[in-house]
Write a protein that holds these residues in place. Structure first.
Motif, PDB file in Angstrom:
ATOM      1  N   LEU A  86     -15.098  58.056  94.899  1.00  0.00           N
ATOM      2  CA  LEU A  86     -16.166  57.980  95.901  1.00  0.00           C
ATOM      3  C   LEU A  86     -15.984  59.004  97.013  1.00  0.00           C
ATOM      4  O   LEU A  86     -16.955  59.398  97.656  1.00  0.00           O
ATOM      5  N   ASP A  87     -14.735  59.456  97.215  1.00  0.00           N
ATOM      6  CA  ASP A  87     -14.481  60.439  98.265  1.00  0.00           C
ATOM      7  C   ASP A  87     -15.131  61.791  97.959  1.00  0.00           C
ATOM      8  O   ASP A  87     -15.331  62.605  98.861  1.00  0.00           O
ATOM      9  N   PHE A  88     -15.454  62.037  96.677  1.00  0.00           N
ATOM     10  CA  PHE A  88     -16.032  63.326  96.294  1.00  0.00           C
ATOM     11  C   PHE A  88     -17.560  63.324  96.356  1.00  0.00           C
ATOM     12  O   PHE A  88     -18.184  64.383  96.267  1.00  0.00           O
ATOM     13  N   ALA A  89     -18.162  62.148  96.472  1.00  0.00           N
ATOM     14  CA  ALA A  89     -19.621  62.026  96.424  1.00  0.00           C
ATOM     15  C   ALA A  89     -20.218  62.113  97.827  1.00  0.00           C
ATOM     16  O   ALA A  89     -19.538  61.878  98.824  1.00  0.00           O
ATOM     17  N   PRO A  90     -21.512  62.435  97.927  1.00  0.00           N
ATOM     18  CA  PRO A  90     -22.161  62.444  99.234  1.00  0.00           C
ATOM     19  C   PRO A  90     -22.061  61.066  99.905  1.00  0.00           C
ATOM     20  O   PRO A  90     -22.162  60.029  99.233  1.00  0.00           O
ATOM     21  N   LYS A  91     -21.864  61.068 101.172  1.00  0.00           N
ATOM     22  CA  LYS A  91     -21.760  59.815 101.920  1.00  0.00           C
ATOM     23  C   LYS A  91     -23.055  59.009 101.755  1.00  0.00           C
ATOM     24  O   LYS A  91     -24.157  59.547 101.852  1.00  0.00           O
ATOM     25  N   GLY A  92     -22.905  57.716 101.470  1.00  0.00           N
ATOM     26  CA  GLY A  92     -24.068  56.852 101.300  1.00  0.00           C
ATOM     27  C   GLY A  92     -24.636  56.840  99.901  1.00  0.00           C
ATOM     28  O   GLY A  92     -25.657  56.191  99.644  1.00  0.00           O
ATOM     29  N   SER A  93     -23.981  57.544  98.961  1.00  0.00           N
ATOM     30  CA  SER A  93     -24.472  57.581  97.577  1.00  0.00           C
ATOM     31  C   SER A  93     -24.355  56.203  96.929  1.00  0.00           C
ATOM     32  O   SER A  93     -23.481  55.409  97.256  1.00  0.00           O
ATOM     33  N   GLU A  94     -25.256  55.965  95.981  1.00  0.00           N
ATOM     34  CA  GLU A  94     -25.123  54.838  95.069  1.00  0.00           C
ATOM     35  C   GLU A  94     -24.543  55.387  93.779  1.00  0.00           C
ATOM     36  O   GLU A  94     -25.105  56.309  93.182  1.00  0.00           O
ATOM     37  N   ILE A  95     -23.412  54.838  93.340  1.00  0.00           N
ATOM     38  CA  ILE A  95     -22.792  55.319  92.111  1.00  0.00           C
ATOM     39  C   ILE A  95     -22.728  54.169  91.111  1.00  0.00           C
ATOM     40  O   ILE A  95     -22.163  53.106  91.396  1.00  0.00           O
ATOM     41  N   TRP A  96     -23.326  54.398  89.930  1.00  0.00           N
ATOM     42  CA  TRP A  96     -23.383  53.395  88.877  1.00  0.00           C
ATOM     43  C   TRP A  96     -22.653  53.908  87.650  1.00  0.00           C
ATOM     44  O   TRP A  96     -22.689  55.098  87.348  1.00  0.00           O
ATOM     45  N   ALA A 135     -10.263  54.654  85.142  1.00  0.00           N
ATOM     46  CA  ALA A 135      -8.858  55.016  85.324  1.00  0.00           C
ATOM     47  C   ALA A 135      -8.708  56.003  86.472  1.00  0.00           C
ATOM     48  O   ALA A 135      -7.853  55.831  87.344  1.00  0.00           O
ATOM     49  N   ASP A 136      -9.540  57.051  86.480  1.00  0.00           N
ATOM     50  CA  ASP A 136      -9.469  58.054  87.557  1.00  0.00           C
ATOM     51  C   ASP A 136      -9.808  57.451  88.907  1.00  0.00           C
ATOM     52  O   ASP A 136      -9.277  57.879  89.939  1.00  0.00           O
ATOM     53  N   ASN A 137     -10.676  56.453  88.899  1.00  0.00           N
ATOM     54  CA  ASN A 137     -11.099  55.827  90.154  1.00  0.00           C
ATOM     55  C   ASN A 137     -10.067  54.829  90.674  1.00  0.00           C
ATOM     56  O   ASN A 137     -10.146  54.380  91.811  1.00  0.00           O
TER      57      ASN A 137
END
Length: 450
Positions: free
Chosen positions: A311-321, A443-445
């Protein structure tokens, strides 16, 4: 001396790795080898609690998860066999706990079962999945429980799980084209293979079917075998009404919370599970159904990632599914779920996709042609069957999408961050295309299933 950051290989994983060097990978569908092995072990598959046997192209894992949630809500001890695993082999074996939540098998218990099975096999030709299935039966026969949830690995008729002679109920979930090299290139042929888990005069529950031809094969097979039969939309059903799930069968209407698992396709999966547990002879109360809808969990099936390293690599406030759906029919239900979320038109949708070479990537991507803004393709790690990201990007392009390869999920998330336009809502990101790829991501997460 332990090297820092080197993954610790468990005793069970070491045993499985050893077995994989001795026995062929892949599939060789037959019941002869596993039947011989089970007889040597004293036929543990004949010493199980009541078995709910679940087959299908899509939805069988979700149905199994709903069955587990229902039964555990009733206080039952529930053994669960699923495949494939996402991160750790132990996920395939969940040991029931009376009045509580079943736990993934302890490492030493699994390692011991695998050694005993390998010793009983005596080095004879067999597949690793058959060894794992025999270990499943050994474990589940020796640990007390009230019920076994047994998910088919591939197909049904010749799947290694199909040695159970008298299941409490056989469940056939939605059938679509998949594994054509093993099961046939028409839904009727695939349906005939899945119908192979039906046993004479044992109850059968048929889930929602997209293809009438598949439904007809399933119904005719159940009729020929004299199986008590219930069919979705005919004998039971579920739909959404005023933000609630309405389940209906011969016992009447039940007004329930919407399932914790997102997506409209989960309504029918939940309904099939309720009907299956009833058909298996268990009493299902409204309290059990309500609790199950609120507590059901099934990793990598429209799982929202709300914590973890990626999540640290994604834009702030993103929804990740995250979703492991990998065939065209799976793509359609996932795309429908994405389209149904609020803020569909304001949040741009990005795909990060990895697939194996036995699938239909163009068919999968077609479902997202009018939804996704951009696709990043990533190679599945530790898989000889993983599609080259460049080839996969071309498949997305052929389906009408803009796509490019990326070296990793983290790199793809960083690229999405760079593309973020100020004052535009943060994106919705769907990572998926394969359960193996989903396992890489978990695993990576740092968030493996528990």
């Amino acid at each position: 001396m332990t090297i820092m950051n080197q993954p610790v290989v468990s005793a069970a994983e070491q045993e499985i790795e050893r077995l994989m060097t001795l026995h062929p990978k892949g599939f060789d569908l037959s019941l002869d080898r596993v039947s011989r092995l089970l007889e040597t072990l004293g036929n543990p598959h004949l010493k199980l609690p009541p078995v709910i046997h679940v087959a299908g192209t899509n939805g069988k894992g979700s149905c199994t998860a709903f069955c587990r949630a229902l039964l555990e809500a009733g206080g039952y001890a529930v053994h669960v066999h699923t495949s494939p695993h996402l991160v750790n082999w132990h996920e395939r074996f969940r040991i029931g706990v009376k009045g509580g939540r079943g736990q993934l098998v302890e490492d030493q218990l699994l390692a011991d079962a695998l050694r005993r099975v390998a010793q009983a096999n005596g080095g004879q030709m067999i597949t690793v999945f058959e060894i794992l299935t025999a270990a499943t039966f050994l474990l589940f026969s020796e640990q007390p429980a009230d019920v076994v949830l047994l998910e088919v690995g591939l197909g049904g008729r010749f799947d290694a799980t199909n040695v159970v002679p008298n299941p409490a109920v056989s469940v056939i979930m939605p059938i679509a084209l998949d594994h054509q090299a093993y099961l046939g290139d028409k839904v009727e042929l695939i349906a005939a293979e899945k119908a192979g888990i039906m046993k004479r005069r044992c109850p059968v529950v048929i889930g929602q079917q997209q293809f009438e031809a598949a439904r007809e094969v399933l119904v005719s097979t159940a009729d020929r075998l004299g199986c008590p039969l219930t069919v979705y939309s005919q004998d039971y059903s579920a739909h959404q009404e005023f933000g609630r799930l309405i389940y209906q069968d011969e016992d009447g209407l039940h007004d329930l919370p919407l399932p914790k698992l997102p997506g409209r396709h989960q309504f029918a999966n939940a309904a099939a599970a309720i009907r299956a547990v009833k058909a298996a002879g268990f009493t299902v109360t409204d309290q059990m159904m309500e609790k199950a809808m609120a507590t059901v969990e099934w990793p990598a099936r429209l799982q929202r990632l709300t914590e973890g390293k990626l999540l640290d690599f994604a834009p702030k406030g993103s929804e990740i599914w995250l979703d492991g759906g990998h065939n065209p029919a799976g793509g359609e239900v996932i795309a429908e779920a994405m389209a149904g979320f609020e803020e569909r038109h304001s949040r741009p949708l990005y795909l990060i996709t990895g697939m194996i070479n036995t699938k239909d990537p163009v068919g999968y991507f077609h479902a997202f042609a009018d939804l996704a803004e951009h696709v990043f393709t990533v190679r599945i790690r530790d898989s000889e069957a993983g599609l080259d990201p460049v080839v996969l990007a071309h498949s997305a392009f052929d389906a009408g999408l803009v796509a490019e390869p990326a070296a990793s999920v983290a790199e793809a998330l960083q690229e999405i961050t760079l593309r973020q336009i100020p004052d535009r809502p943060p994106p919705r990101i769907l990572i998926g295309g394969s359960l193996y790829f989903a396992g890489n991501v978990l695993a990576d997460n740092g968030t493996p299933p528990t």
